[in-house]
Design an enzyme around this catalytic site. Structure first.
Site, PDB file in Angstrom:
ATOM      1  N   LYS A 203      37.672  40.516  46.963  1.00 45.13           N
ATOM      2  CA  LYS A 203      38.856  41.271  47.364  1.00 45.13           C
ATOM      3  C   LYS A 203      39.294  40.796  48.736  1.00 45.13           C
ATOM      4  O   LYS A 203      38.546  40.881  49.711  1.00 45.13           O
ATOM      5  CB  LYS A 203      38.547  42.761  47.385  1.00 45.13           C
ATOM      6  CG  LYS A 203      39.714  43.605  47.875  1.00 45.13           C
ATOM      7  CD  LYS A 203      39.495  45.072  47.639  1.00 45.13           C
ATOM      8  CE  LYS A 203      40.643  45.880  48.210  1.00 45.13           C
ATOM      9  NZ  LYS A 203      40.477  47.314  47.979  1.00 45.13           N
ATOM     10  N   LYS A 258      41.141  39.955  43.474  1.00 47.21           N
ATOM     11  CA  LYS A 258      42.296  40.722  43.911  1.00 47.21           C
ATOM     12  C   LYS A 258      42.790  40.219  45.244  1.00 47.21           C
ATOM     13  O   LYS A 258      41.954  39.995  46.126  1.00 47.21           O
ATOM     14  CB  LYS A 258      41.854  42.184  44.007  1.00 47.21           C
ATOM     15  CG  LYS A 258      42.863  43.155  44.519  1.00 47.21           C
ATOM     16  CD  LYS A 258      42.218  44.496  44.633  1.00 47.21           C
ATOM     17  CE  LYS A 258      43.236  45.407  45.255  1.00 47.21           C
ATOM     18  NZ  LYS A 258      42.674  46.641  45.668  1.00 47.21           N
TER      19      LYS A 258
END
Ligand code: PBG
Length: 334
Positions: A203, A258
């Site tokens: 992330k 992400k």
């Protein structure tokens, strides 16, 4: 190149197989289906849906609304929904205590959905403190720094409370070190050995999360202004592989990358290296960009939606968290 027997003309013509739809369908190796979609949904207190200015077409839903959305998702064949609470400002505190309240909004939403759809739809809950903290950070802040180990203890409690409400997949999005192993152990110790963990493994500290922070009301108050001391540097790749390796070793069932579209290279490397269920998150800012251009008539909404989702599959993703999930499912099942 082959020499053409006729000299001037190419013997190999790539366009032959592209000429008709039936032929294009025969040679493509990537397919997008409803099974690839995970639908992130925002939940809010009260009985009225609320529009989100930076995410046209997305609303914060009431408990009733989220129940109806879950039924519709199950009808459409969407396998899973991810829930995000927009917590009332007066419930946000320094220590984010509301995160571990068994009757908090997200736990009530999980119970409401499960009573309606049972096992026809998987429910995913985020584990992180930002929807509940007055400072908007994902962990506990001491002397201006998000502290790791004390945060992980709270995250374990948060995961247990969510699993107890009926959540099927715990999705830690906080990027603290060691949280997957600790959460796995805590779940197992409390009788939740069958609850999955989908780790937000790679992330990045991205500016593409802006509209999400509006949606859950964590942007105005983000202390320190960013999350760079725990989310990854957008310029680093090898770290993503290291993060994924650690999370798998600690017990993650699946991993996520992400944001999505600007990070397709990461998705491809993770899938190739580890060959485990790998998901992409097409985040709020990506949704906002495509929607804004479509609203202006600059892009065709349906076509860019389907093309962007297909691109995740082509890169190697097994599925995509996307705010387009319901619209895409309607297209794919029409
Ligand atoms: C919370 C969380 C975020 C997103 C998912 N979980 C925001 C953040 O890390 O600041 C972003 C999702 C999106 O932008 O759509 N930790």
């Amino acid at each position: 190149m082959f020499d053409s027997p006729r000299g001037d003309f190419p013997a190999v013509r790539m366009r032959r197989v592209r000429r008709h739809d039936w032929s294009r369908r025969m040679v493509r190796e990537t397919r997008l289906s409803v099974d690839d979609l995970i639908w992130p949904v925002f939940v809010v207190e009260g009985d009225q849906p609320q529009a989100i200015a930076s995410m046209p077409g997305v609303e914060r839903l009431s408990l009733d609304g989220v129940q109806r959305a879950a039924s519709e998702a199950a009808e459409l064949g969407i396998p899973a929904m991810a829930l995000f609470p927009a917590t009332a400002a007066e419930l946000k505190t320094e220590d984010a205590a509301e995160a571990v309240n068994p009757d908090n909004l997200v736990c009530r939403a999980v119970r409401a959905i499960k009573s309606e759809v049972g096992d026809r739809l998987g429910i995913i809950c985020d584990v992180a403190l930002d929807p509940y903290s007055s400072h908007g950070q994902d962990g506990l802040v001491q002397h201006g720094y998000v502290v790791n180990d004390a945060t992980v203890q709270v995250l374990c409690q948060q995961a247990i409370v969510q699993a107890d409400a009926g959540c099927d997949i715990i999705a830690p999005s906080d990027m603290m070190d060691g949280r997957i192993g600790s959460i796995r152990a805590a779940l197992d110790a409390h009788g939740f050995a069958d609850v999955q963990i989908m780790s937000y493994a790679a992330k990045y500290a991205s500016a593409f999360y802006g509209p999400f922070r509006d949606a859950v009301g964590s942007s105005g108050n983000l202390a320190g202004g960013d999350k760079k001391t725990y989310q990854q540097d957008p310029a680093a790749t090898d770290e993503a592989l290291h993060e994924v390796a650690l999370d798998l070793r600690e017990g993650a069932d699946s991993v996520m990358v992400k944001p999505g579209m600007p990070y397709l290279d990461i998705i491809q490397r993770v899938k190739e290296r580890f060959a485990v269920p790998t998901y992409a998150y097409q985040v709020s800012g990506e949704y906002a960009m495509l929607s804004a251009a479509a609203q202006n008539g600059w892009l065709d909404r349906q076509q860019v939606m389907l093309e962007s989702l297909l691109a995740f599959k082509r890169a190697g993703a097994d599925g995509v968290l996307t705010y387009f999930a319901r619209d895409a499912a309607r297209c794919l099942t029409a």
